[in-house]
Scaffold this motif. Structure first.
Motif, short mmCIF file in Angstrom:
data_model
loop_
_atom_site.label_atom_id
_atom_site.label_comp_id
_atom_site.label_asym_id
_atom_site.label_seq_id
_atom_site.Cartn_x
_atom_site.Cartn_y
_atom_site.Cartn_z
N ARG A 120 46.28 31.98 33.84
CA ARG A 120 44.85 32.25 33.86
C ARG A 120 44.59 33.70 33.48
O ARG A 120 45.47 34.55 33.67
CB ARG A 120 44.29 31.98 35.26
CG ARG A 120 44.36 30.54 35.69
CD ARG A 120 43.72 30.34 37.08
NE ARG A 120 43.98 31.40 38.03
CZ ARG A 120 45.07 31.48 38.80
NH1 ARG A 120 46.01 30.57 38.73
NH2 ARG A 120 45.22 32.47 39.64
N PRO A 121 43.41 34.02 33.01
CA PRO A 121 43.07 35.42 32.70
C PRO A 121 43.28 36.31 33.94
O PRO A 121 42.85 35.97 35.04
CB PRO A 121 41.60 35.36 32.30
CG PRO A 121 41.40 33.96 31.81
CD PRO A 121 42.31 33.11 32.67
N GLY A 122 43.97 37.41 33.76
CA GLY A 122 44.20 38.36 34.85
C GLY A 122 45.36 37.99 35.77
O GLY A 122 45.68 38.76 36.67
N GLN A 123 45.97 36.86 35.56
CA GLN A 123 47.07 36.43 36.43
C GLN A 123 48.36 37.19 36.16
O GLN A 123 49.19 37.36 37.04
CB GLN A 123 47.31 34.92 36.27
CG GLN A 123 48.29 34.35 37.26
CD GLN A 123 48.53 32.87 37.04
OE1 GLN A 123 48.01 32.25 36.12
NE2 GLN A 123 49.34 32.29 37.91
N LEU A 124 48.53 37.68 34.95
CA LEU A 124 49.74 38.40 34.55
C LEU A 124 49.39 39.80 34.07
O LEU A 124 48.48 39.98 33.27
CB LEU A 124 50.45 37.63 33.43
CG LEU A 124 51.69 38.30 32.83
CD1 LEU A 124 52.80 38.42 33.87
CD2 LEU A 124 52.16 37.53 31.62
#
Length: 87
Positions: A75-79
């Motif tokens: 997901r966006p921002g997960q990594l």
């Protein structure tokens, strides 16, 4: 509160030691479990990843994040990526 926020983030360092496939598998499983991952990648790790797995991982932080997020469906921002390899 999201599951990721309750569980906290995980720091994963890829240093360039042999065993790149183990690091990739762990990264894939953590992202698949919804965990937030802070990935540290050294320049030697980029070389080992290329030689042991045929992965051509880019060297800039934003590109590393995009590469692995797309590869593992994060997901966006997960990594987030950091380190010498993430210049």
């Amino acid at each position: 509160m999201t599951t990721t926020a309750r569980q906290g983030g995980i720091a994963l360092a890829m240093t360039g030691a042999s065993g790149a496939q183990y690091g990739l598998t762990l990264l894939e499983r953590l992202l698949g479990a919804g965990r937030q991952v802070h990935l540290m990648v050294s320049r030697p790790a980029l070389i080992v990843l290329a030689s042991e797995t045929d992965e051509q991982v880019p060297g800039r932080a934003a590109e590393i994040e995009r590469y692995f997020s797309e590869r593992f469906g994060a997901r966006p921002g997960q990594l987030r990526a950091y380190g010498q390899g993430a210049r």
